[in-house]
Design a protein around this motif. Structure first.
Motif, PDB file in Angstrom:
ATOM      1  N   LYS A   1       0.827  -1.195   0.000  1.00 60.45           N
ATOM      2  CA  LYS A   1       0.000   0.000   0.000  1.00 60.45           C
ATOM      3  C   LYS A   1       0.869   1.254   0.000  1.00 60.45           C
ATOM      4  CE  LYS A   1      -4.147  -1.978   2.120  1.00 60.45           C
ATOM      5  NZ  LYS A   1      -5.063  -1.981   3.283  1.00 60.45           N
ATOM      6  N   ARG A   2       2.023   1.210   0.752  1.00 62.21           N
ATOM      7  CA  ARG A   2       2.924   2.357   0.755  1.00 62.21           C
ATOM      8  C   ARG A   2       3.533   2.592  -0.624  1.00 62.21           C
ATOM      9  NH1 ARG A   2       4.917   4.224   5.687  1.00 62.21           N
ATOM     10  NH2 ARG A   2       5.972   5.754   4.354  1.00 62.21           N
ATOM     11  N   LEU A   3       3.644   1.520  -1.427  1.00 59.57           N
ATOM     12  CA  LEU A   3       4.190   1.652  -2.797  1.00 59.57           C
ATOM     13  C   LEU A   3       3.142   2.117  -3.792  1.00 59.57           C
ATOM     14  CD1 LEU A   3       6.453  -1.547  -2.967  1.00 59.57           C
ATOM     15  CD2 LEU A   3       7.222   0.824  -2.733  1.00 59.57           C
ATOM     16  N   GLY A   4       1.869   2.231  -3.353  1.00 59.72           N
ATOM     17  CA  GLY A   4       0.833   2.770  -4.233  1.00 59.72           C
ATOM     18  C   GLY A   4      -0.135   1.739  -4.769  1.00 59.72           C
ATOM     19  N   TYR A   5      -0.030   0.482  -4.340  1.00 63.96           N
ATOM     20  CA  TYR A   5      -0.887  -0.571  -4.881  1.00 63.96           C
ATOM     21  C   TYR A   5      -2.058  -0.857  -3.941  1.00 63.96           C
ATOM     22  CZ  TYR A   5       3.246  -1.345  -7.771  1.00 63.96           C
ATOM     23  OH  TYR A   5       4.303  -1.173  -8.615  1.00 63.96           O
ATOM     24  N   GLN A   6      -3.185  -1.330  -4.542  1.00 64.81           N
ATOM     25  CA  GLN A   6      -4.287  -1.883  -3.756  1.00 64.81           C
ATOM     26  C   GLN A   6      -3.959  -3.351  -3.488  1.00 64.81           C
ATOM     27  OE1 GLN A   6      -8.128  -1.498  -5.600  1.00 64.81           O
ATOM     28  NE2 GLN A   6      -9.228  -2.478  -3.909  1.00 64.81           N
ATOM     29  N   CYS A   7      -4.178  -3.840  -2.270  1.00 63.89           N
ATOM     30  CA  CYS A   7      -3.703  -5.179  -1.894  1.00 63.89           C
ATOM     31  C   CYS A   7      -4.809  -6.007  -1.256  1.00 63.89           C
ATOM     32  CB  CYS A   7      -2.528  -5.033  -0.931  1.00 63.89           C
ATOM     33  SG  CYS A   7      -1.818  -6.626  -0.417  1.00 63.89           S
ATOM     34  N   TYR A   8      -4.879  -7.259  -1.692  1.00 60.34           N
ATOM     35  CA  TYR A   8      -5.707  -8.272  -1.041  1.00 60.34           C
ATOM     36  C   TYR A   8      -4.775  -9.375  -0.559  1.00 60.34           C
ATOM     37  CZ  TYR A   8      -9.493  -5.960  -3.567  1.00 60.34           C
ATOM     38  OH  TYR A   8     -10.375  -5.037  -4.066  1.00 60.34           O
ATOM     39  N   THR A   9      -5.145 -10.061   0.537  1.00 59.02           N
ATOM     40  CA  THR A   9      -4.314 -11.129   1.079  1.00 59.02           C
ATOM     41  C   THR A   9      -5.092 -12.425   1.163  1.00 59.02           C
ATOM     42  OG1 THR A   9      -4.886 -10.588   3.362  1.00 59.02           O
ATOM     43  CG2 THR A   9      -2.930  -9.496   2.432  1.00 59.02           C
ATOM     44  N   ALA A  10      -4.307 -13.548   1.100  1.00 53.25           N
ATOM     45  CA  ALA A  10      -4.892 -14.884   1.261  1.00 53.25           C
ATOM     46  C   ALA A  10      -3.886 -15.753   1.978  1.00 53.25           C
ATOM     47  CB  ALA A  10      -5.254 -15.485  -0.091  1.00 53.25           C
ATOM     48  N   GLU A  11      -4.327 -16.520   3.009  1.00 49.96           N
ATOM     49  CA  GLU A  11      -3.432 -17.313   3.828  1.00 49.96           C
ATOM     50  C   GLU A  11      -3.123 -18.682   3.239  1.00 49.96           C
ATOM     51  OE1 GLU A  11      -7.628 -17.882   5.340  1.00 49.96           O
ATOM     52  OE2 GLU A  11      -6.363 -16.232   4.610  1.00 49.96           O
ATOM     53  N   ASN A  12      -3.784 -19.072   2.136  1.00 47.47           N
ATOM     54  CA  ASN A  12      -3.499 -20.339   1.471  1.00 47.47           C
ATOM     55  C   ASN A  12      -4.001 -20.291   0.044  1.00 47.47           C
ATOM     56  OD1 ASN A  12      -6.352 -21.132   1.507  1.00 47.47           O
ATOM     57  ND2 ASN A  12      -6.027 -21.470   3.707  1.00 47.47           N
ATOM     58  N   GLY A  13      -3.757 -21.377  -0.694  1.00 46.87           N
ATOM     59  CA  GLY A  13      -4.129 -21.410  -2.089  1.00 46.87           C
ATOM     60  C   GLY A  13      -5.623 -21.424  -2.326  1.00 46.87           C
ATOM     61  N   TYR A  14      -6.339 -22.087  -1.456  1.00 46.08           N
ATOM     62  CA  TYR A  14      -7.787 -22.183  -1.641  1.00 46.08           C
ATOM     63  C   TYR A  14      -8.435 -20.802  -1.494  1.00 46.08           C
ATOM     64  CZ  TYR A  14      -6.630 -27.083  -0.916  1.00 46.08           C
ATOM     65  OH  TYR A  14      -6.070 -28.329  -1.019  1.00 46.08           O
ATOM     66  N   ARG A  15      -7.967 -20.050  -0.450  1.00 48.82           N
ATOM     67  CA  ARG A  15      -8.493 -18.708  -0.251  1.00 48.82           C
ATOM     68  C   ARG A  15      -8.124 -17.804  -1.411  1.00 48.82           C
ATOM     69  NH1 ARG A  15     -12.353 -15.425   0.741  1.00 48.82           N
ATOM     70  NH2 ARG A  15     -11.661 -13.362   1.515  1.00 48.82           N
ATOM     71  N   ALA A  16      -6.942 -18.001  -2.007  1.00 43.35           N
ATOM     72  CA  ALA A  16      -6.523 -17.189  -3.147  1.00 43.35           C
ATOM     73  C   ALA A  16      -7.454 -17.386  -4.339  1.00 43.35           C
ATOM     74  CB  ALA A  16      -5.086 -17.530  -3.522  1.00 43.35           C
ATOM     75  N   VAL A  17      -7.907 -18.630  -4.564  1.00 43.33           N
ATOM     76  CA  VAL A  17      -8.822 -18.901  -5.670  1.00 43.33           C
ATOM     77  C   VAL A  17     -10.144 -18.176  -5.441  1.00 43.33           C
ATOM     78  CG1 VAL A  17     -10.105 -20.706  -6.869  1.00 43.33           C
ATOM     79  CG2 VAL A  17      -7.722 -21.094  -6.226  1.00 43.33           C
ATOM     80  N   GLU A  18     -10.617 -18.163  -4.175  1.00 44.08           N
ATOM     81  CA  GLU A  18     -11.865 -17.461  -3.861  1.00 44.08           C
ATOM     82  C   GLU A  18     -11.738 -15.976  -4.144  1.00 44.08           C
ATOM     83  OE1 GLU A  18     -12.865 -18.273   0.159  1.00 44.08           O
ATOM     84  OE2 GLU A  18     -13.089 -20.443  -0.143  1.00 44.08           O
ATOM     85  N   VAL A  19     -10.629 -15.371  -3.678  1.00 43.01           N
ATOM     86  CA  VAL A  19     -10.431 -13.938  -3.904  1.00 43.01           C
ATOM     87  C   VAL A  19     -10.363 -13.634  -5.391  1.00 43.01           C
ATOM     88  CG1 VAL A  19      -8.868 -11.994  -3.528  1.00 43.01           C
ATOM     89  CG2 VAL A  19      -9.297 -13.612  -1.680  1.00 43.01           C
ATOM     90  N   MET A  20      -9.668 -14.490  -6.127  1.00 41.77           N
ATOM     91  CA  MET A  20      -9.491 -14.271  -7.567  1.00 41.77           C
ATOM     92  C   MET A  20     -10.837 -14.284  -8.290  1.00 41.77           C
ATOM     93  SD  MET A  20      -6.938 -13.707  -9.596  1.00 41.77           S
ATOM     94  CE  MET A  20      -6.881 -13.398 -11.360  1.00 41.77           C
ATOM     95  N   ASN A  21     -11.739 -15.110  -7.812  1.00 42.19           N
ATOM     96  CA  ASN A  21     -13.059 -15.183  -8.437  1.00 42.19           C
ATOM     97  C   ASN A  21     -13.926 -13.969  -8.092  1.00 42.19           C
ATOM     98  OD1 ASN A  21     -13.035 -17.624  -9.949  1.00 42.19           O
ATOM     99  ND2 ASN A  21     -13.117 -18.798  -8.033  1.00 42.19           N
ATOM    100  N   GLN A  22     -13.544 -13.220  -7.040  1.00 41.44           N
ATOM    101  CA  GLN A  22     -14.376 -12.118  -6.571  1.00 41.44           C
ATOM    102  C   GLN A  22     -13.798 -10.750  -6.908  1.00 41.44           C
ATOM    103  OE1 GLN A  22     -14.760 -12.814  -2.367  1.00 41.44           O
ATOM    104  NE2 GLN A  22     -15.775 -14.814  -2.627  1.00 41.44           N
ATOM    105  N   LYS A  23     -12.458 -10.641  -6.977  1.00 43.16           N
ATOM    106  CA  LYS A  23     -11.822  -9.344  -7.129  1.00 43.16           C
ATOM    107  C   LYS A  23     -11.013  -9.279  -8.430  1.00 43.16           C
ATOM    108  CE  LYS A  23     -13.113  -8.240  -2.910  1.00 43.16           C
ATOM    109  NZ  LYS A  23     -14.137  -7.198  -2.641  1.00 43.16           N
ATOM    110  N   PRO A  24     -10.932  -8.075  -9.003  1.00 39.13           N
ATOM    111  CA  PRO A  24     -10.051  -7.895 -10.163  1.00 39.13           C
ATOM    112  C   PRO A  24      -8.591  -7.792  -9.698  1.00 39.13           C
ATOM    113  CG  PRO A  24     -11.095  -5.829  -9.612  1.00 39.13           C
ATOM    114  CD  PRO A  24     -11.683  -6.845  -8.662  1.00 39.13           C
ATOM    115  N   VAL A  25      -7.736  -8.682 -10.153  1.00 43.68           N
ATOM    116  CA  VAL A  25      -6.339  -8.736  -9.720  1.00 43.68           C
ATOM    117  C   VAL A  25      -5.424  -8.616 -10.943  1.00 43.68           C
ATOM    118  CG1 VAL A  25      -4.579 -10.117  -8.585  1.00 43.68           C
ATOM    119  CG2 VAL A  25      -6.931 -10.135  -7.712  1.00 43.68           C
ATOM    120  N   ASP A  26      -4.420  -7.725 -10.819  1.00 42.72           N
ATOM    121  CA  ASP A  26      -3.429  -7.567 -11.894  1.00 42.72           C
ATOM    122  C   ASP A  26      -2.214  -8.473 -11.701  1.00 42.72           C
ATOM    123  OD1 ASP A  26      -4.889  -5.431 -13.159  1.00 42.72           O
ATOM    124  OD2 ASP A  26      -4.214  -4.153 -11.513  1.00 42.72           O
ATOM    125  N   LEU A  27      -1.816  -8.716 -10.456  1.00 45.64           N
ATOM    126  CA  LEU A  27      -0.604  -9.498 -10.171  1.00 45.64           C
ATOM    127  C   LEU A  27      -0.803 -10.247  -8.868  1.00 45.64           C
ATOM    128  CD1 LEU A  27       3.060  -8.493 -10.630  1.00 45.64           C
ATOM    129  CD2 LEU A  27       2.353  -9.174  -8.349  1.00 45.64           C
TER     130      LEU A  27
END
Length: 782
Positions: free
Chosen positions: A681-707
């Motif tokens: 966030k200090r570098l200027g990016y919007q950030c989402y976090t996930a504590e494992n791979g399964y949670r990452a898939v859920e976030v990816m399906n819900q949020k627009p992610v560039d990287l």
């Protein structure tokens, strides 16, 4: 004919064949014998004097015309001179002196002419006939002499050629022999002259006889040249190989009547051919039996012969239409290609006759194996390569064993310095923990907070450097030679040694400036330095001094032979200690695996064995100088690189890279997620976090992610599996892996597949910001 005329003829014969003294004696004696009185005696003397004068005239003026067509005429002139110029005046004078009633001189002369003319003509006739006969006799003698000289010259030449020369009478079977008979057969010339056609046939080896006789019959029938090789029996019963080469002569009826030919001793050639054949067969058997890839390059025709192993390795037929050098070159590992080809080219362009190198080589299945390639170079009179013979030995399995040995020794070395490492890290933690507690429990002003934060960051960076160095040193990675400045490596390793060896060990450096580059694996060379310094520490009982020196040396011919190394320039790394020294009785054993002078449990005996293995693999040398009670000095030589050196580029001052976009941070460590979110966030990016791979898939399906930033090692679904799932959702997604430590196989796979998508923990904000910026800028450019 009167006795007088016979005397004249005898006189003339004596003129021809006798020297002057013999001529005078015979002519005088012949005329004196017939003398009846004093007048006749003086007449005999007159004959002798006249003959002598005629002899002088002939040999003074006419002898150079001997054996010419003019000789009979010249003899007729001599006879006339003899009678009329020399004899007549003397006869007239004698009659006037001794005759009591002398007649007039004119009467004497007329009587002389009347009486002597028939004798003159008879003498002239006999002289002419004799001269013609003499000329024919001399001519025949000259012909016989010339023929004898030619025959002798022919015999000498024939013997000098070492051949038997024969002349076969086809009708009778008789053979005339000449040449080097005794040298080739052991028979004297007289013994061998009895050898006719039938005898010749019996002297041919029974196994060769049918073919030799059959070819002779065919040649006689056709009139073609006769050419055959066979074994011919000598006088001692042994056999010698002969090359029989003959041709036929025809008469006016075109019938063959004569055969002329030579028999050449080819025994030495046959022995050489047999030896060559045996060597070729032996070479082919060895080439088939060995697992090495054997090759033979004809430089003039640019053709390569391959044995079966080489054809399998290159997946080619015996002769390949493509440029064979290019075929070999393109299969070299990209990291080895420049080094290997440059060294090979340098050897070919020099006067050296041997080349060798180790490299990684692409196999038919696409994987790479380790090979040791060496070649012997044959050159012409101008020094140009005409033929290169070599073989490639597969070192893959041996390299794996060596790698295991090296890794085992690394583990041993880490165990021996673990105390020092733990001590340093604990010291840093002793700074970090209380400083952090003060920041949590006290209300400080902004300036004091910054001071405490600087202390924490500085100590954390030092701890991070130690961990990174340990990971690099302990990592099980394949050997990879690259251009290396050994001074830079020594400086870098010095920092590790200060921590590993303890405060009671003094390290001094003597580094030659502008040292040439070497082709070496930095990790393995660093392992050598650490091994030798740890050994030195143990030899000094943890107290003393260690000197590390670098310099360039040149091995001359004597040193090259002594150490079995090529002549040339080497970078020498020397490590000396002030320890107890190595006993002379164990000096020859120190490089043997598992040999150790330490107590049980204090060493495996792999350290120096690994050092020697690494040095040998780098084409270098190792020398040991030790004195009891004084210390030990190890000198390690590395060949100077033949590649163009790369100048050192000064690193620029690090800067943070800011940007915009949405980033998904995936890690199983909560503190890393919290710190990472704050940094991003200090570098200027919007950030989402996930504590494992399964949670990452859920976030990816819900949020627009560039990287997405993924930890490689996570429980359940690891980073690589998670990425595959995320790419199914968004194929164009950019990604970045992070990891504290992963196995060598997975690390090599990631680096080969995603070379620009990895950041190692612990990473700095600068490293993370630049990696993110690079990936997102690539996306924007696309």
């Amino acid at each position: 004919m009167t006795s007088s005329s016979l005397n004249e003829v005898a006189i003339l014969i004596s003129i021809l064949f006798l020297p002057h003294w013999g001529f005078v004696i015979i002519t005088g004696a012949m005329t004196a014998v017939n003398a009846a009185n004093e007048l006749q005696l003086f007449s005999a003397v007159s004959h002798g004097v006249s003959a002598a004068m005629a002899w002088l005239v002939y040999h003074r003026f006419f002898s150079r015309f001997t054996r010419s067509r003019q000789e009979p005429i010249l003899w007729a002139m001599v006879v006339i001179l003899y009678y009329y110029l020399f004899l007549l005046p003397q006869i007239v004078g004698l009659y006037l002196l001794f005759d009591p009633n002398p007649m007039p001189a004119t009467h004497i002369i007329s009587v002389f002419f009347v009486n002597m003319t028939p004798e003159l003509f008879a003498t002239l006739l006999i002289t002419l006939l004799f001269s013609i006969m003499r000329q024919e006799l001399l001519s025949r003698r000259e012909t016989e002499r010339a023929l004898a000289e030619k025959e002798e010259r022919y015999r000498i030449i024939a013997e000098q050629t070492g051949q038997l020369i024969y002349d076969l009478d086809v009708t009778t079977g008789a053979i005339t022999w000449t040449g080097a008979i005794e040298i080739n057969t052991g028979f004297t010339k007289g013994e061998f002259l009895r050898v006719d056609l039938k005898t010749w046939e019996t002297m041919i080896h029974p196994e060769d006889r049918p073919n030799a006789i059959s070819l002779l019959d065919e040649a006689m029938a056709s009139g073609n040249r006769y050419r055959v090789e066979y074994r011919f029996r000598k006088k001692d019963g042994g056999y010698v190989f002969m090359d029989d080469n003959g041709l036929f002569l025809r008469d006016e009826k075109n019938s063959i009547y004569r055969m002329l030919g030579t028999m050449t001793n080819i025994d030495e050639r046959k022995k050489a051919e047999k030896s060559i054949k045996e060597n070729v067969e032996r070479f082919e058997i060895i080439a088939r039996a060995t697992n090495d890839a054997v090759w033979d390059w004809d430089a003039r025709q640019d053709k390569v012969w391959w044995n079966e192993s080489a054809r399998k390795l290159f997946a080619v037929e015996e002769y390949y239409p493509q440029d064979n050098y290019q075929l070999w070159q393109e299969r070299l590992h990209p990291e080895d290609r420049e080094r290997v080809t440059q060294k090979y080219k340098n050897v070919l362009e020099s006067t050296q006759n041997f080349w060798s190198d180790e490299f990684r080589f692409r196999l038919p299945d696409g994987s790479y194996g380790y090979f040791y390639d060496r070649a012997y170079i044959l050159r012409d009179e101008q020094g140009r390569p005409t033929r290169v013979l070599g073989s490639m030995t597969d070192l893959t399995e041996r390299k794996k064993l060596e790698q295991n040995l090296i890794q085992a020794q690394k583990t041993e070395s880490l165990g021996r310095v673990a105390g020092g490492i733990a001590h340093d890290i604990n010291n840093m933690l002793a700074v970090i923990l209380p400083t952090a507690e003060l920041l949590l429990n006290q209300n400080y002003d902004k300036h004091t907070v910054h001071q405490h934060a600087d202390v924490i960051v500085s100590s954390a960076r030092r701890a991070s450097d130690i961990v990174k160095q340990l990971l690099v040193f302990a990592r099980q990675t394949p050997s990879s030679a690259a251009l290396l400045n050994i001074n830079s490596l020594v400086d870098e390793t010095r920092n590790m040694l200060d921590r590993f060896l303890g405060k009671n060990i003094t390290i001094t450096l003597h580094l030659e400036p502008e040292i040439p580059f070497i082709d070496a694996d930095a990790t393995q060379v660093q392992q050598i330095i650490i091994n030798l310094c740890v050994n030195a520490r143990d030899a000094m009982n943890n107290k003393g001094s260690i000197g590390i020196e670098t310099k360039m040396v040149e091995l001359d011919e004597a040193e090259s032979a002594k150490y079995n190394m090529p002549e040339g320039l080497y970078v020498q790394l020397s490590i000396a200690d002030s320890g107890t020294g190595i006993p002379p009785e164990v000096m020859d054993k120190i490089f043997e695996p598992f040999f150790s002078t330490k107590d049980i449990g204090k060493g495996t005996g792999l350290g120096l064995a690994v050092v020697k293995t690494i040095i040998t693999n780098h084409g270098g040398y190792i020398r040991v100088h030790s004195q009891i009670g004084v210390g030990t000095r190890m000198e390690l030589g590395f060949p100077v690189s033949q590649r163009v050196t790369i100048p050192h580029v000064q690193a620029q001052k690090p800067q943070y890279e800011t940007g915009t976009g949405t980033i998904l941070l995936v890690d199983d460590e909560k503190p890393i997620l919290e710190m990472g979110e704050m940094v991003l966030k200090r570098l200027g990016y919007q950030c989402y976090t996930a504590e494992n791979g399964y949670r990452a898939v859920e976030v990816m399906n819900q949020k627009p992610v560039d990287l997405v930033i993924l930890d490689v090692q996570m429980p359940g679904m690891d980073g690589i599996e998670t990425l595959e799932k995320l790419l199914e959702i968004k194929p164009e997604l950019k990604f970045l892996f992070t990891s504290g430590y992963i196995g060598a196989d997975r690390l090599q796979l990631l680096h080969s597949k995603y070379p620009d998508h990895i950041v190692n923990k612990p990473y700095t904000v600068e490293e993370l910001s630049k990696a993110i910026k690079k990936l997102l800028d690539t996306q924007s450019a696309g």
